[in-house]
Structure formats: C-alpha cells, structure tokens
Design a protein around this motif. Structure first.
Motif, PDB file in Angstrom:
ATOM      1  N   ILE A   1      42.241   5.523  54.865  1.00  0.00           N
ATOM      2  CA  ILE A   1      41.376   6.706  54.766  1.00  0.00           C
ATOM      3  C   ILE A   1      41.648   7.675  55.926  1.00  0.00           C
ATOM      4  O   ILE A   1      41.870   7.253  57.047  1.00  0.00           O
ATOM      5  N   ARG A   2      41.622   8.944  55.615  1.00  0.00           N
ATOM      6  CA  ARG A   2      41.753   9.968  56.658  1.00  0.00           C
ATOM      7  C   ARG A   2      40.593  10.952  56.522  1.00  0.00           C
ATOM      8  O   ARG A   2      40.083  11.167  55.427  1.00  0.00           O
ATOM      9  N   VAL A   3      40.187  11.538  57.642  1.00  0.00           N
ATOM     10  CA  VAL A   3      39.155  12.580  57.593  1.00  0.00           C
ATOM     11  C   VAL A   3      39.850  13.938  57.703  1.00  0.00           C
ATOM     12  O   VAL A   3      40.733  14.127  58.548  1.00  0.00           O
ATOM     13  N   HIS A   4      39.468  14.852  56.794  1.00  0.00           N
ATOM     14  CA  HIS A   4      40.114  16.171  56.760  1.00  0.00           C
ATOM     15  C   HIS A   4      39.864  16.875  58.102  1.00  0.00           C
ATOM     16  O   HIS A   4      38.714  16.999  58.543  1.00  0.00           O
ATOM     17  N   PRO A   5      40.914  17.330  58.746  1.00  0.00           N
ATOM     18  CA  PRO A   5      40.739  17.880  60.098  1.00  0.00           C
ATOM     19  C   PRO A   5      39.901  19.164  60.127  1.00  0.00           C
ATOM     20  O   PRO A   5      39.306  19.483  61.158  1.00  0.00           O
ATOM     21  N   VAL A   6      39.844  19.897  59.019  1.00  0.00           N
ATOM     22  CA  VAL A   6      39.106  21.161  59.020  1.00  0.00           C
ATOM     23  C   VAL A   6      37.697  20.980  58.460  1.00  0.00           C
ATOM     24  O   VAL A   6      36.694  21.334  59.092  1.00  0.00           O
ATOM     25  N   THR A   7      37.610  20.356  57.265  1.00  0.00           N
ATOM     26  CA  THR A   7      36.296  20.247  56.617  1.00  0.00           C
ATOM     27  C   THR A   7      35.506  19.033  57.105  1.00  0.00           C
ATOM     28  O   THR A   7      34.307  18.918  56.847  1.00  0.00           O
TER      29      THR A   7
ATOM     30  N   SER B   1      17.355   9.830  46.410  1.00  0.00           N
ATOM     31  CA  SER B   1      17.990   9.513  47.700  1.00  0.00           C
ATOM     32  C   SER B   1      17.491  10.413  48.818  1.00  0.00           C
ATOM     33  O   SER B   1      17.992  11.529  48.998  1.00  0.00           O
ATOM     34  N   PRO B   2      16.545   9.933  49.607  1.00  0.00           N
ATOM     35  CA  PRO B   2      16.019  10.775  50.688  1.00  0.00           C
ATOM     36  C   PRO B   2      16.949  10.904  51.900  1.00  0.00           C
ATOM     37  O   PRO B   2      16.745  11.761  52.749  1.00  0.00           O
ATOM     38  N   THR B   3      17.995  10.037  51.961  1.00  0.00           N
ATOM     39  CA  THR B   3      18.889  10.086  53.130  1.00  0.00           C
ATOM     40  C   THR B   3      19.679  11.396  53.152  1.00  0.00           C
ATOM     41  O   THR B   3      20.193  11.824  52.126  1.00  0.00           O
ATOM     42  N   VAL B   4      19.782  11.986  54.321  1.00  0.00           N
ATOM     43  CA  VAL B   4      20.573  13.215  54.461  1.00  0.00           C
ATOM     44  C   VAL B   4      21.710  12.930  55.441  1.00  0.00           C
ATOM     45  O   VAL B   4      21.467  12.478  56.565  1.00  0.00           O
ATOM     46  N   VAL B   5      22.935  13.158  54.979  1.00  0.00           N
ATOM     47  CA  VAL B   5      24.081  12.992  55.886  1.00  0.00           C
ATOM     48  C   VAL B   5      24.270  14.325  56.596  1.00  0.00           C
ATOM     49  O   VAL B   5      24.622  15.323  55.987  1.00  0.00           O
ATOM     50  N   LYS B   6      24.009  14.335  57.893  1.00  0.00           N
ATOM     51  CA  LYS B   6      24.047  15.615  58.613  1.00  0.00           C
ATOM     52  C   LYS B   6      25.466  16.032  58.964  1.00  0.00           C
ATOM     53  O   LYS B   6      25.808  17.191  58.919  1.00  0.00           O
ATOM     54  N   ARG B   7      26.289  15.059  59.295  1.00  0.00           N
ATOM     55  CA  ARG B   7      27.648  15.410  59.706  1.00  0.00           C
ATOM     56  C   ARG B   7      28.558  14.199  59.575  1.00  0.00           C
ATOM     57  O   ARG B   7      28.127  13.083  59.842  1.00  0.00           O
ATOM     58  N   VAL B   8      29.773  14.440  59.117  1.00  0.00           N
ATOM     59  CA  VAL B   8      30.771  13.377  59.103  1.00  0.00           C
ATOM     60  C   VAL B   8      31.921  13.854  59.980  1.00  0.00           C
ATOM     61  O   VAL B   8      32.364  14.990  59.831  1.00  0.00           O
ATOM     62  N   PHE B   9      32.337  13.054  60.898  1.00  0.00           N
ATOM     63  CA  PHE B   9      33.442  13.503  61.745  1.00  0.00           C
ATOM     64  C   PHE B   9      34.304  12.325  62.181  1.00  0.00           C
ATOM     65  O   PHE B   9      33.848  11.172  62.215  1.00  0.00           O
TER      66      PHE B   9
END
Ligand SMILES: Cc1cc2nc3c(=O)[nH]c(=O)nc-3n(C[C@H](O)[C@H](O)[C@H](O)COP(=O)(O)OP(=O)(O)OC[C@H]3O[C@@H](n4cnc5c(N)ncnc54)[C@H](O)[C@@H]3O)c2cc1C
Length: 286
Positions: free
Chosen positions: A16-22, A228-236
């Motif tokens: 898995i890779r995380v998109h560097p921009v988004t 689903s009450p969970t909120v994902v605020k940021r993925v990095f």
C-alpha cells in the motif's frame, strides 16, 4: 459443534502507498489477502473441529470480490462460507460493521445450527482498530475472551471453555461459558496447507450471499455511512526519518534457541523431519 470465523479481505499492506498529494490510500492494483490475523483464528477453529467434530462457517462483510477470500478459507477446510454484501454496507465504521456482522451471525445460527464459538482475529492490518470482535460479542450478548494465545480446554457438555490470554505483564488463564467470542492472537499457530479434496470442494462451492435484507437487518439506518458516527479527520503517511540507528553489534542467537523458535512456528516441520530421518535410517539399514 458449530463455530463461526469472521474473516476480512484486506489490501496487502506491504504494497500500500499513500498518495503524496491527496494523502489518500492508493488501492488500485494492490492485491488483496485474507487479513493475516484471521488465519490464526481459522486454524484455532479447525483444531477444535478436528477434536470435537462439527462445522465451521466463515463469514465476511465486504464487496462481491471478497468471495475470493472466502473461497480461500474453504481451501483450508472451512465447511461453509457466507458473504454479506450490499451497497447499504458501504462506508461502514466499526459500529456499523459490528451491527451487520452480529445480525448475520444470529441468522447463521438459525440457518445452520446454534453457534458455540465465534472467532475473530485480534485486529486487521488495514483498519487496525481491534474493535470488531468485542463489538460483535457485546451486540450478541455473549462472553468474550480477547488476545487468546491458546484454547486449553473445551467442555461441550458443561458448556465451558478455558483459554490462555496474553495480557500486559503476564499470562491469564480464563474460564467462561459458551457461547463465547474469541479474538485470536498472532503467531499462536500455523494455518494448515489444506487437503486436495478441500481445494476441489472450494473451487466448486456455492458461496452463500446475503444482502442486508437476507441477513435479517431490521434497521438499515444502522448500516453503512448512515450508521457510522466515526469521522476520519485526516489520513497521512508518516514522513521518513533522516537519522537511523547505527548497528553497533549483532548478537549471535544460539542455534538451539533458533531451532526451537522455528519448530514453535512450524510444528509440522519437526514431525516431517523426524519422519524423514526415520525413513533415511531404515533405508540405510537395509
Ligand atoms: C467513516 C468510515 C467509513 C469507512 N468506510 C469503509 C468502506 O467504505 N469500506 C471499507 O472496507 N472500510 C471502510 N471503513 C473501515 C471500516 O470501519 C473497517 O474496515 C471495519 O469496521 C473493520 O474495522 P477494522 O478493520 O479496524 O477491524 P478490527 O476491529 O481491527 O478487526 C478485528 C477482527 O474482526 C473481524 N472483522 C473485521 N472486519 C470484518 C469484516 N468486514 N468482515 C468479517 N470480519 C471482520 C476480523 O476477524 C478481524 O480480525 C470505514 C471506516 C470509517 C471510520
């Protein structure tokens, strides 16, 4: 005995890779696998079936492509596979996931016989929350044993189970009554290879596919994004560290300890080597 094993199809996190921009997870082209922790749960259920007989139903909630993971679980020897799949489930957090899975487990009990044990992995390698097992137990109102390293005994007549649980700073031996949910620890066994007959059966098997309605979901607002009450605020992606630890000295591991560690993880290997040695000896004496 009838046991249910919950498995989740996950992207192979090694790829898995995380998109560097988004900063979003790039899933395209990433192969999927059965969550590795769930294989320890499946093997624990298979060992119990070897001993006590009965059946194992594997269950997953996921997209139609999750059928592939269920078929794989059948090759290891599970008896039946149920795929819970519906667009209503899209965007489920752990609260909504446990609602759907617990409802399906109730229905599995009605359709295929009362469930004695429900197995899950300790956690997944993608979501990683370790909430789903305990959440299912709570919703079903059954006892739960988490972080189980070993099932020490099972008394079906008395309806009790005793398990070894790895806790911080020690090992606990716990006993509880059935039905019960177990979250299985990693590296506690080794998934078997599966017989050729299981592979053939798996290839032809009819996977049971349930929509939310088929599974008996009564309140659709508890499913998917709505439920689903969970909120994902940021993925990095964590930024790479510039400094690295320097290797001062590599400690030598005594050969005996190394061999013991290998045999603990691959118990079959010890038996196979002993058989090989025996047949070599008998060949030499002829
Ligand atoms: C707002 C929000 C939206 C989300 N949307 C999506 C989405 O659209 N698609 C998506 O795939 N994920 C989505 N997720 C992630 C989703 O919440 C988790 O995949 C899911 O709840 C399982 O949590 P986990 O991976 O942390 O499992 P854990 O609690 O770490 O898993 C423990 C064990 O539970 C069992 N288990 C877990 N999940 C399943 C399952 N699905 N089927 C059977 N057994 C299972 C396994 O045995 C596993 O080892 C979303 C999360 C949030 C917060």
């Amino acid at each position: 005995m009838h046991n249910v094993v919950c498995i989740k199809q996950v992207p192979d996190s090694a790829q898995i890779r995380v998109h560097p921009v988004t900063n979003t997870i790039m899933r395209q082209g990433v192969p999927t696998i059965i969550n590795p922790y769930d294989l320890f749960a499946l093997e624990a259920a298979l060992v119990l079936r070897d001993r006590f007989g009965g059946e194992i139903t594997v269950l997953t909630m996921g997209p139609p492509s999750a059928e592939e993971s269920l078929r794989k679980a059948l090759t290891f020897g599970a008896d039946r596979a149920v795929l819970l799949t519906d667009r209503w489930f899209a965007g489920s957090d752990t609260l909504a996931t446990t609602y759907a899975l617990a409802t399906a487990i109730r229905k599995i009990g009605k359709e295929y016989g009362p469930t004695n044990l429900i197995f899950t992995g300790k956690q997944t390698i993608d979501g990683d929350t370790a909430q789903v097992g305990p959440g299912i137990a709570k919703r079903l109102g059954v006892m739960q044993l988490t972080y189980v390293a070993k099932i020490k005994s099972l008394d079906l007549a008395a309806g009790t189970i005793e398990a070894e649980r790895r806790a911080e700073g020690g090992v606990q031996i716990l006993q509880t009554k059935l039905p019960c949910l177990i979250t299985m620890l990693e590296a506690t066994n080794q998934i078997r290879r599966g017989a050729m007959t299981d592979a053939l059966r798996a290839a032809r098997a009819q996977i049971v596919k349930w929509s939310a309605q088929d599974a008996g979901i009564e309140d659709i607002s508890k499913c998917g994004l709505k439920g689903s009450p969970t909120v994902v605020k940021r993925v990095f992606a964590p930024s790479a560290r510039a400094e690295r630890a320097a290797l001062v000295e590599a400690a030598e591991q005594p050969a005996q300890a190394l061999i013991e560690a290998i045999f603990t993880h691959q118990p079959q290997l010890e038996t196979d080597l002993a058989t090989l040695a025996r047949s070599a000896r008998s060949g030499a004496s002829m």
